[in-house]
Design a protein around this motif. Structure first.
Motif, PDB file in Angstrom:
ATOM      1  N   MET A   1       0.081  -3.474  14.064  1.00 33.99           N
ATOM      2  CA  MET A   1      -0.517  -2.140  13.194  1.00 33.99           C
ATOM      3  C   MET A   1       0.501  -2.274  11.980  1.00 33.99           C
ATOM      4  N   SER A   2       1.715  -1.620  12.349  1.00 40.42           N
ATOM      5  CA  SER A   2       2.544  -1.625  11.030  1.00 40.42           C
ATOM      6  C   SER A   2       3.060  -3.114  10.761  1.00 40.42           C
ATOM      7  N   ILE A   3       3.951  -2.839   9.631  1.00 37.12           N
ATOM      8  CA  ILE A   3       4.609  -4.119   9.310  1.00 37.12           C
ATOM      9  C   ILE A   3       6.007  -4.118   9.209  1.00 37.12           C
ATOM     10  N   ASN A   4       6.893  -5.204   9.290  1.00 32.66           N
ATOM     11  CA  ASN A   4       8.155  -5.001   9.325  1.00 32.66           C
ATOM     12  C   ASN A   4       8.778  -5.083   7.691  1.00 32.66           C
ATOM     13  N   TRP A   5       9.437  -4.280   7.460  1.00 32.17           N
ATOM     14  CA  TRP A   5       9.660  -3.997   5.598  1.00 32.17           C
ATOM     15  C   TRP A   5      11.210  -4.966   5.666  1.00 32.17           C
ATOM     16  N   PHE A   6      10.995  -5.779   4.607  1.00 27.82           N
ATOM     17  CA  PHE A   6      12.282  -6.417   3.995  1.00 27.82           C
ATOM     18  C   PHE A   6      12.416  -5.908   2.787  1.00 27.82           C
ATOM     19  N   PRO A   7      13.595  -6.047   2.258  1.00 32.02           N
ATOM     20  CA  PRO A   7      13.943  -5.623   0.925  1.00 32.02           C
ATOM     21  C   PRO A   7      13.210  -6.196  -0.236  1.00 32.02           C
ATOM     22  N   GLY A   8      12.263  -7.379  -0.022  1.00 30.67           N
ATOM     23  CA  GLY A   8      11.564  -8.032  -0.996  1.00 30.67           C
ATOM     24  C   GLY A   8      10.219  -7.093  -0.939  1.00 30.67           C
ATOM     25  N   HIS A   9       9.823  -6.977   0.109  1.00 33.78           N
ATOM     26  CA  HIS A   9       8.600  -6.178   0.320  1.00 33.78           C
ATOM     27  C   HIS A   9       8.774  -4.838  -0.435  1.00 33.78           C
ATOM     28  N   MET A  10       9.853  -4.188  -0.218  1.00 36.54           N
ATOM     29  CA  MET A  10      10.255  -2.941  -0.824  1.00 36.54           C
ATOM     30  C   MET A  10       9.996  -2.866  -2.228  1.00 36.54           C
ATOM     31  N   ALA A  11      10.817  -3.919  -2.737  1.00 37.41           N
ATOM     32  CA  ALA A  11      10.963  -4.002  -4.342  1.00 37.41           C
ATOM     33  C   ALA A  11       9.467  -4.264  -4.818  1.00 37.41           C
ATOM     34  N   LYS A  12       8.733  -4.980  -4.175  1.00 37.19           N
ATOM     35  CA  LYS A  12       7.411  -5.311  -4.521  1.00 37.19           C
ATOM     36  C   LYS A  12       6.656  -4.140  -4.506  1.00 37.19           C
TER      37      LYS A  12
ATOM     38  N   ALA B   1     -12.715  12.114 -16.672  1.00 42.70           N
ATOM     39  CA  ALA B   1     -12.510  12.506 -15.040  1.00 42.70           C
ATOM     40  C   ALA B   1     -10.984  12.383 -14.940  1.00 42.70           C
ATOM     41  N   ILE B   2     -10.491  13.089 -13.704  1.00 45.06           N
ATOM     42  CA  ILE B   2      -9.140  13.025 -13.499  1.00 45.06           C
ATOM     43  C   ILE B   2      -8.614  11.773 -12.701  1.00 45.06           C
ATOM     44  N   ARG B   3      -7.825  11.010 -13.272  1.00 44.39           N
ATOM     45  CA  ARG B   3      -7.667   9.683 -12.285  1.00 44.39           C
ATOM     46  C   ARG B   3      -6.556  10.031 -11.281  1.00 44.39           C
ATOM     47  N   ALA B   4      -6.810   9.582 -10.140  1.00 43.34           N
ATOM     48  CA  ALA B   4      -5.702   9.777  -9.169  1.00 43.34           C
ATOM     49  C   ALA B   4      -5.535   8.541  -8.211  1.00 43.34           C
ATOM     50  N   MET B   5      -4.536   8.554  -7.540  1.00 46.73           N
ATOM     51  CA  MET B   5      -4.184   7.439  -6.577  1.00 46.73           C
ATOM     52  C   MET B   5      -3.669   8.140  -5.334  1.00 46.73           C
ATOM     53  N   ILE B   6      -3.700   7.507  -4.241  1.00 48.77           N
ATOM     54  CA  ILE B   6      -3.366   7.672  -3.038  1.00 48.77           C
ATOM     55  C   ILE B   6      -2.241   6.763  -2.617  1.00 48.77           C
ATOM     56  N   VAL B   7      -1.118   7.627  -2.081  1.00 48.63           N
ATOM     57  CA  VAL B   7       0.113   6.817  -1.597  1.00 48.63           C
ATOM     58  C   VAL B   7       0.515   7.263  -0.162  1.00 48.63           C
ATOM     59  N   GLY B   8       1.080   6.378   0.489  1.00 44.00           N
ATOM     60  CA  GLY B   8       1.980   7.000   1.861  1.00 44.00           C
ATOM     61  C   GLY B   8       2.203   5.744   2.523  1.00 44.00           C
ATOM     62  N   ILE B   9       3.121   6.194   3.677  1.00 42.25           N
ATOM     63  CA  ILE B   9       3.404   5.124   4.550  1.00 42.25           C
ATOM     64  C   ILE B   9       2.447   4.709   5.475  1.00 42.25           C
ATOM     65  N   PRO B  10       2.473   3.530   6.263  1.00 41.73           N
ATOM     66  CA  PRO B  10       1.446   3.132   7.011  1.00 41.73           C
ATOM     67  C   PRO B  10       0.856   4.230   7.977  1.00 41.73           C
ATOM     68  N   ASN B  11      -0.381   4.271   8.407  1.00 44.58           N
ATOM     69  CA  ASN B  11      -0.887   5.219   9.468  1.00 44.58           C
ATOM     70  C   ASN B  11      -0.950   6.417   9.388  1.00 44.58           C
ATOM     71  N   VAL B  12      -0.781   7.022   7.949  1.00 43.67           N
ATOM     72  CA  VAL B  12      -0.598   8.381   7.842  1.00 43.67           C
ATOM     73  C   VAL B  12      -2.113   8.824   7.782  1.00 43.67           C
ATOM     74  N   GLY B  13      -3.103   7.926   7.333  1.00 42.00           N
ATOM     75  CA  GLY B  13      -4.713   8.228   7.102  1.00 42.00           C
ATOM     76  C   GLY B  13      -5.083   7.916   5.843  1.00 42.00           C
ATOM     77  N   LYS B  14      -4.338   7.281   5.099  1.00 42.93           N
ATOM     78  CA  LYS B  14      -4.900   6.813   3.501  1.00 42.93           C
ATOM     79  C   LYS B  14      -6.030   6.308   3.510  1.00 42.93           C
ATOM     80  N   SER B  15      -6.413   5.275   4.317  1.00 49.61           N
ATOM     81  CA  SER B  15      -7.786   4.504   4.502  1.00 49.61           C
ATOM     82  C   SER B  15      -8.727   5.469   4.939  1.00 49.61           C
ATOM     83  N   THR B  16      -8.595   6.303   5.749  1.00 49.33           N
ATOM     84  CA  THR B  16      -9.514   7.083   6.540  1.00 49.33           C
ATOM     85  C   THR B  16     -10.073   8.025   5.522  1.00 49.33           C
ATOM     86  N   ILE B  17      -9.020   8.685   4.494  1.00 46.28           N
ATOM     87  CA  ILE B  17      -9.386   9.410   3.422  1.00 46.28           C
ATOM     88  C   ILE B  17     -10.175   9.043   2.185  1.00 46.28           C
ATOM     89  N   ILE B  18      -9.761   7.672   1.927  1.00 47.20           N
ATOM     90  CA  ILE B  18     -10.241   7.000   0.692  1.00 47.20           C
ATOM     91  C   ILE B  18     -11.746   6.709   1.304  1.00 47.20           C
TER      92      ILE B  18
END
Ligand code: GDP
Length: 285
Positions: free
Chosen positions: A1-12, A120-137
């Motif tokens: 479910m979660s991913i392993n984060w490497f510095p490259g992932h984080m920068a991207k 329209a007001i433009r918004a984006m959703i952000v967050g760490i894995p598994n907090v419910g981002k996809s569920t909310i969208i």
């Protein structure tokens, strides 16, 4: 479910979120209401700068409601626009819309004064894995748009979805890395399912959960497992009591500690024992 984060992932991830941020008026940061501190990405504040921010305390159905109220008050005092949600409920769009309108009021009033046509007001959703981002969208879009999965940053081509009458939302959330600097944060993230079980020691997570409940929720713990421990009971005796009560035994009548560990973790994670908030809004710890 979660991913392993490497510095490259984080920068991207950071780069992609910075790009998306240019397109939006407001950021909707999703946190897990059970761990509003531990589920916060450490870099986001720098990237967002002074752009208006709505903070969603999601999964409020699994958190301690009094503590959620305290977090809401604290976040307000910090100058962001908080709202507590159960991401699966039908009122999600309305609640987010109201908060987003409030957060962007000044910007849109300024635009109006300058004679710019309302949009329209433009918004984006952000967050760490598994907090419910996809569920909310998906809930807001009333269809399945965002893949429930985890890839660093924002990967596919983004589209705007109409969200109610006042808001447009990027259909792909910004996926950010969790904190990993501190062992107790790792335990909270694991206990709530934000990071993989195999990156942390399961015994430590169960011990953390049991100590937390022994201190803050003794009666509920005793009742749920039909045991009788007190605030001074040693941790190994709590494992024994749960193993005895549940009949988790191996050959030779020995307690099967592995089964106790797993049971405690899953019962806590699924909020079966009670509704806990592991990060306190005040000084209590
Ligand atoms: P993402 O990785 O941030 O996109 O998280 P998901 O949307 O995939 O949600 C992760 C898990 O949490 C899923 O099993 C959801 O069903 C569950 N979930 C999301 N929001 C809530 C909520 O408010 N309450 C409860 N109980 N579960 C939720």
């Amino acid at each position: 479910m979660s991913i392993n984060w490497f510095p490259g992932h984080m920068a991207k991830a950071r780069r992609q979120i910075e790009e998306s941020l240019k397109k939006v008026d407001v950021v909707i940061e999703i946190l897990d209401a059970r761990i509003p501190y531990a589920s916060k990405n450490p870099m986001l504040d720098h990237v967002i700068g002074d752009k208006p921010r709505v903070v969603v305390l999601n999964k409020k159905d699994m958190a301690n409601s009094k503590e959620t109220d305290r977090w809401i008050a604290r976040l307000k005092a910090d100058g962001v626009y908080p709202v507590a949600l159960n991401g699966k409920e039908p009122n999600v769009l309305k609640k987010i819309e109201n908060t987003v309108v409030e957060a962007t009021k000044e910007i849109f009033e300024r635009m109006e004064r300058k004679g710019i046509n309302p949009r329209a007001i433009r918004a984006m959703i952000v967050g760490i894995p598994n907090v419910g981002k996809s569920t909310i969208i998906n809930n807001i879009a009333k269809r399945k748009v965002a893949k429930t999965g985890n890839t660093p940053g924002v990967t596919k081509a983004q589209q705007w979805i109409k969200a109610g009458t006042k808001m447009e939302l990027l259909d792909t959330p910004g996926v950010l890395w969790p904190k990993f600097e501190d062992e107790s944060i790792g335990q909270k993230l694991s206990l709530t399912g934000a990071i993989k079980d195999n990156v942390v020691n399961l015994d430590d997570i169960a011990i953390y959960a049991l100590r937390f409940m022994q201190k803050h929720y003794l009666d509920g713990l005793n009742k749920f497992y039909n045991i009788n421990i007190d605030e001074d009971t040693e941790i190994v005796e709590i494992f024994d009591a749960i193993g005895q009560s549940r009949g988790f035994k191996m050959s030779g009548n020995e307690i099967d500690y592995e089964r106790v560990t797993e049971k405690v973790i899953y019962d806590t994670r699924d909020a079966k024992i009670g509704k806990f908030t592991f990060d306190f809004a005040g000084a209590e710890e």
